[in-house]
Design an enzyme around this catalytic site. Structure first.
Site, PDB file in Angstrom:
ATOM      1  N   PRO A   1     -65.891  19.410  56.231  1.00  0.00           N
ATOM      2  CA  PRO A   1     -66.598  19.947  55.341  1.00  0.00           C
ATOM      3  C   PRO A   1     -65.666  21.143  55.015  1.00  0.00           C
ATOM      4  O   PRO A   1     -65.847  21.815  53.915  1.00  0.00           O
ATOM      5  CB  PRO A   1     -67.832  20.500  56.178  1.00  0.00           C
ATOM      6  CG  PRO A   1     -67.365  20.389  57.666  1.00  0.00           C
ATOM      7  CD  PRO A   1     -66.215  19.380  57.747  1.00  0.00           C
TER       8      PRO A   1
ATOM      9  N   GLU B   1     -68.242  19.071  67.190  1.00  0.00           N
ATOM     10  CA  GLU B   1     -67.992  20.530  66.585  1.00  0.00           C
ATOM     11  C   GLU B   1     -66.909  20.327  65.800  1.00  0.00           C
ATOM     12  O   GLU B   1     -66.435  21.338  64.949  1.00  0.00           O
ATOM     13  CB  GLU B   1     -67.763  21.536  67.400  1.00  0.00           C
ATOM     14  CG  GLU B   1     -68.981  22.262  68.123  1.00  0.00           C
ATOM     15  CD  GLU B   1     -70.016  22.724  67.118  1.00  0.00           C
ATOM     16  OE1 GLU B   1     -69.699  23.253  65.988  1.00  0.00           O
ATOM     17  OE2 GLU B   1     -71.297  22.464  67.297  1.00  0.00           O
TER      18      GLU B   1
ATOM     19  N   ARG C   1     -64.367   0.054  44.330  1.00  0.00           N
ATOM     20  CA  ARG C   1     -64.798  -0.331  42.911  1.00  0.00           C
ATOM     21  C   ARG C   1     -63.776   0.029  41.963  1.00  0.00           C
ATOM     22  O   ARG C   1     -63.959  -0.827  40.837  1.00  0.00           O
ATOM     23  CB  ARG C   1     -66.281   0.132  42.777  1.00  0.00           C
ATOM     24  CG  ARG C   1     -66.070   1.838  42.712  1.00  0.00           C
ATOM     25  CD  ARG C   1     -67.831   2.109  42.782  1.00  0.00           C
ATOM     26  NE  ARG C   1     -68.357   1.925  41.458  1.00  0.00           N
ATOM     27  CZ  ARG C   1     -67.995   2.490  40.417  1.00  0.00           C
ATOM     28  NH1 ARG C   1     -67.147   3.248  40.088  1.00  0.00           N
ATOM     29  NH2 ARG C   1     -68.774   2.174  39.118  1.00  0.00           N
TER      30      ARG C   1
ATOM     31  N   ASP D   1     -68.103   5.092  33.569  1.00  0.00           N
ATOM     32  CA  ASP D   1     -68.985   5.805  34.421  1.00  0.00           C
ATOM     33  C   ASP D   1     -68.981   7.302  34.337  1.00  0.00           C
ATOM     34  O   ASP D   1     -68.113   7.754  33.838  1.00  0.00           O
ATOM     35  CB  ASP D   1     -68.572   5.439  36.024  1.00  0.00           C
ATOM     36  CG  ASP D   1     -68.789   4.055  36.418  1.00  0.00           C
ATOM     37  OD1 ASP D   1     -69.975   3.398  36.251  1.00  0.00           O
ATOM     38  OD2 ASP D   1     -68.167   3.467  37.260  1.00  0.00           O
TER      39      ASP D   1
HETATM   40  N1  SAH Z   1     -68.001  22.697  63.072  1.00  0.00           N
HETATM   41  C1  SAH Z   1     -67.387  21.866  61.807  1.00  0.00           C
HETATM   42  C2  SAH Z   1     -68.334  20.680  61.359  1.00  0.00           C
HETATM   43  C3  SAH Z   1     -68.026  19.813  62.311  1.00  0.00           C
HETATM   44  S1  SAH Z   1     -69.371  18.463  61.809  1.00  0.00           S
HETATM   45  C4  SAH Z   1     -67.461  22.942  60.632  1.00  0.00           C
HETATM   46  O1  SAH Z   1     -68.373  23.681  60.368  1.00  0.00           O
HETATM   47  O2  SAH Z   1     -66.370  23.124  59.873  1.00  0.00           O
HETATM   48  C5  SAH Z   1     -68.394  17.031  62.569  1.00  0.00           C
HETATM   49  C6  SAH Z   1     -67.818  16.308  61.707  1.00  0.00           C
HETATM   50  O3  SAH Z   1     -68.415  15.677  60.758  1.00  0.00           O
HETATM   51  C7  SAH Z   1     -66.442  16.860  61.159  1.00  0.00           C
HETATM   52  O4  SAH Z   1     -65.336  16.912  61.930  1.00  0.00           O
HETATM   53  C8  SAH Z   1     -66.221  15.930  59.842  1.00  0.00           C
HETATM   54  O5  SAH Z   1     -65.331  14.946  60.194  1.00  0.00           O
HETATM   55  C9  SAH Z   1     -67.565  15.604  59.778  1.00  0.00           C
HETATM   56  N2  SAH Z   1     -68.143  16.029  58.608  1.00  0.00           N
HETATM   57  C10 SAH Z   1     -69.176  16.994  58.304  1.00  0.00           C
HETATM   58  N3  SAH Z   1     -69.430  17.515  57.216  1.00  0.00           N
HETATM   59  C11 SAH Z   1     -68.824  16.855  56.481  1.00  0.00           C
HETATM   60  C12 SAH Z   1     -68.439  16.985  54.980  1.00  0.00           C
HETATM   61  N4  SAH Z   1     -69.126  17.665  54.068  1.00  0.00           N
HETATM   62  N5  SAH Z   1     -67.377  16.317  54.415  1.00  0.00           N
HETATM   63  C13 SAH Z   1     -66.734  15.478  55.342  1.00  0.00           C
HETATM   64  N6  SAH Z   1     -66.693  15.437  56.580  1.00  0.00           N
HETATM   65  C14 SAH Z   1     -67.739  16.134  57.185  1.00  0.00           C
END
Ligand code: SAH
Length: 250
Positions: free
Chosen positions: A88, A115, A152, A167
């Site tokens: 994220p 986490e 795709r 698209d």
């Molecule tokens: N503690 C972290 C979130 C961990 S969530 C933070 O707040 O930054 C667990 C895993 O889910 C992450 O390591 C990632 O690989 C995935 N993940 C969660 N949200 C995501 C998003 N918006 N985009 C891509 N991967 C995501």
């Protein structure tokens, strides 16, 4: 294109990419997918790959040794690949990213869980990519979304070679509305022009509808574009039509 996904849930990724366009891409060998489980690189009998965070706090953290050992093994298999961590905190995934990635021969995608991972894995990552400003419980859905979007775009995967060109986002515009049979349904007919066979006017109508949809739904995208005179006129006409519809309704 060869893609390796490093994941604690290999079945989820395998199954999720076994239907629809990704399946076709795999059958045509345009996409070769393999999965790698960090548990296979754990050096303990329970194959544990996570532990409590130093400094306290909730949740568990993926440990650096099994994650980095998986990345190194994936890199040995795909030496040209960039390593993308799904996170994220990454740069948001866009159509432009997908188009760029569709041209690379090899990719490694790392999916986090819990986490997230021990920060010491970061030197082994080339780029972090996010699906959006929200938190998922794991990176698998994000990796699958990325692979689906890339699949795709790979040559000869979609039935019609122009399917992907029109698209949403390809020209920084949203897609135009689509209609199919029946031509009239519950008293609503499809726009007459689409039945006319006049392809030049249909193309122009579609462009105008795409401009209009973008103006209505994503004005931020239009703000990024410099419109040529023709597009400017089509949009002005669309806006005028909208305003007269509103006046009639009021
Ligand atoms: N503690 C972290 C979130 C961990 S969530 C933070 O707040 O930054 C667990 C895993 O889910 C992450 O390591 C990632 O690989 C995935 N993940 C969660 N949200 C995501 C998003 N918006 N985009 C891509 N991967 C995501």
């Amino acid at each position: 294109m060869q893609v390796e996904v490093i994941t604690l849930f290999p079945d989820m990724v395998e199954q999720g990419l076994s239907a629809g366009v990704p399946r076709i891409a795999r059958e045509k060998r345009a996409l070769q997918l393999s999965v790698r489980n960090p548990r296979d690189y754990a050096d303990n009998p329970h194959r544990a790959v996570d532990d409590r965070p130093f400094g306290g706090g909730p949740g568990m953290v993926m440990q650096a040794p099994p994650v980095v050992a998986s990345i190194e093994a994936a890199r040995a298999a795909l030496p040209q690949a960039r390593v993308i961590a799904m996170s994220p905190q990454g740069t948001p995934l866009t159509q432009a990213w997908l188009q760029h990635l569709a041209d690379v021969p090899e990719l490694i995608l790392l999916c986090g869980r819990y986490e997230g991972w021990d920060e010491r894995i970061m030197p082994y990552i080339d780029v972090e990519i996010s699906l959006g400003d929200f938190v998922l419980s794991g990176g698998e859905l994000a990796a699958m979304a990325l692979i689906d979007g890339v699949a795709r775009l790979l040559p000869d995967v979609l039935g019609h070679k122009d399917s992907a060109k029109e698209d949403s986002f390809v020209e920084d515009l949203l897609d135009c509305p689509h209609y199919t049979r029946p031509a009239s349904w519950r008293g609503v007919s499809v726009p007459e022009l689409l039945l006319s066979g006049d392809h030049a006017r249909i193309r122009q109508w579609r462009l105008q509808q795409a401009l209009g949809a973008t103006w209505l739904k994503r004005p931020d995208l239009l703000g990024r574009l410099t419109l040529c005179d023709e597009w400017e006129a089509l949009l002005a006409d669309f806006i005028e039509q909208q305003q007269s519809v509103r006046k009639v309704q009021a």
